[in-house]
Design an enzyme around this catalytic site. Structure first.
Site, PDB file in Angstrom:
ATOM      1  N   THR A 134       0.613  -1.250  -0.102  1.00 39.21           N
ATOM      2  CA  THR A 134      -0.127   0.133   0.136  1.00 39.21           C
ATOM      3  C   THR A 134       0.931   1.186  -0.292  1.00 39.21           C
ATOM      4  OG1 THR A 134      -1.773  -1.315   1.240  1.00 39.21           O
ATOM      5  CG2 THR A 134      -2.150   1.312   0.927  1.00 39.21           C
ATOM      6  N   SER A 175       5.633  -0.707  10.859  1.00 40.05           N
ATOM      7  CA  SER A 175       4.601   0.085  10.033  1.00 40.05           C
ATOM      8  C   SER A 175       5.203   1.202   9.681  1.00 40.05           C
ATOM      9  CB  SER A 175       3.806  -0.404  10.732  1.00 40.05           C
ATOM     10  OG  SER A 175       3.312   0.372  11.483  1.00 40.05           O
ATOM     11  N   LYS A 176       4.264   2.035   8.988  1.00 38.32           N
ATOM     12  CA  LYS A 176       4.651   2.845   8.612  1.00 38.32           C
ATOM     13  C   LYS A 176       3.524   4.363   9.129  1.00 38.32           C
ATOM     14  CE  LYS A 176       4.580   1.973   3.683  1.00 38.32           C
ATOM     15  NZ  LYS A 176       3.439   0.751   3.082  1.00 38.32           N
ATOM     16  N   GLN A 177       2.547   3.393   9.790  1.00 31.99           N
ATOM     17  CA  GLN A 177       1.594   4.054  11.066  1.00 31.99           C
ATOM     18  C   GLN A 177       3.225   4.837  12.718  1.00 31.99           C
ATOM     19  OE1 GLN A 177       0.419   0.995   9.452  1.00 31.99           O
ATOM     20  NE2 GLN A 177      -1.229   2.146   7.812  1.00 31.99           N
TER      21      GLN A 177
END
Length: 303
Positions: free
Chosen positions: A11, A229-231
């Site tokens: 994503t 994670s990117k978050q």
């Protein structure tokens, strides 16, 4: 046997990080070792989460690490008609239904209680579309290549969303439709998606689609026990050759492939050639998670 067709499907919500590298590298090696194709799909069906330029950054990172894909890139943002046709098929079978309920309304329940299964509770409100988990394939079983026999009753997971209230397609439907359309035979991805597989197997069964083999990989965690994670602002992968060499070596080690120490200073092409020749899924320890080392993180950049 059907020729191997694998894929990497990020994503574009931000740059790739060390955890992304593990998934990309494992899927690449699995495909190349089998003499198969490795396809790239950009899962950009959620525009609010996909900042401009993120997809281009991902492509540069993959190329810098020598992870070159086969054929054209698939963009999910171009696939609206295919997803709509699949949803219409499910609806005609009574397997998908519109739902007006908000997460706030069912917050006291572990899973969505199915209030709209027999009719929309609040007509006139925005509608999502959900999968009837109580119909079709139950229970769902499959043989994971690392974690062995898996068995889930989808009812215990609830009626997953297929299309959101904001008219955007949800992951579960899109991934199933695209895997089938691209002829994917093998899915290699993180352990966090293992419990998504029952819904996807239900959808494959309902739509008459082929069922790929699955290999779920241990998740790479940070010091706080959170998945990279990117978050969680995991540092981005570098694109400079001198930083890539030791990081690629550590990724191979994290996959339990035991790369020779001398290989750590070798170019990415040389490391990948060794890794393809020696790739062995049986070496990977079946752990749900493992912690990234300080060295894994030191070679990356701030996002």
């Amino acid at each position: 046997m059907t020729p191997y067709r694998g894929r990497f499907a990020p994503t574009p919500s931000g740059a790739l990080h060390f955890g992304s590298l593990i998934a990309a590298l494992a899927s690449f090696l699995d495909a190349r070792r089998a003499g198969g194709l490795w396809l790239l799909r950009i899962e950009d069906i959620d525009p609010p989460r996909c900042p401009p330029g993120a997809a281009d950054t991902i492509l540069r990172q993959l190329e810098a690490f020598g992870l070159h894909w086969d054929g054209p890139i698939r963009w999910q943002s171009d696939r609206n008609e295919a997803y709509a046709a699949a949803l219409e098929n499910l609806t005609s079978q009574g397997l998908a239904y519109p739902c007006s309920c908000s997460r706030k309304q069912w917050r006291d329940f572990t899973i969505y209680p199915g209030w709209c299964r027999h009719g929309v509770r609040e007509p006139g409100k925005p509608l999502a579309w959900r999968l009837r988990s109580d119909k079709g394939l139950r229970p769902v079983t499959w043989q994971d290549r690392l974690f062995g026999t898996q068995r889930f009753d989808p009812v215990e997971l609830g009626d997953v969303v297929l299309k959101r209230k904001d008219d955007l397609w949800a992951y579960q439907l899109a991934v199933v439709v695209d895997d089938a359309d691209q002829g994917i035979t093998d899915v290699v991805r993180g352990f966090d998606l293992l419990d998504n597989t029952p819904w996807q197997r239900q959808l494959q069964h309902a739509l008459g689609l082929a069922e790929p083999r699955y290999l779920h990989l241990p998740l790479i965690m940070n010091r706080d026990g959170q998945k990279l994670s990117k978050q969680n602002l995991a540092p981005a992968l570098p694109v400079e050759e001198q930083a890539i060499r030791p990081l690629l070596h550590r990724a191979l080690a994290a996959l339990d492939q035991a790369p020779p120490d001398a290989l750590a200073l070798a170019p990415a092409t040389e490391q990948l050639a060794w890794a393809i020749a020696h790739w062995d899924v049986k070496r990977i320890r079946p752990e749900a998670t493992r912690q990234a080392s300080d060295a894994d993180m030191a070679a990356t950049h701030p996002p």
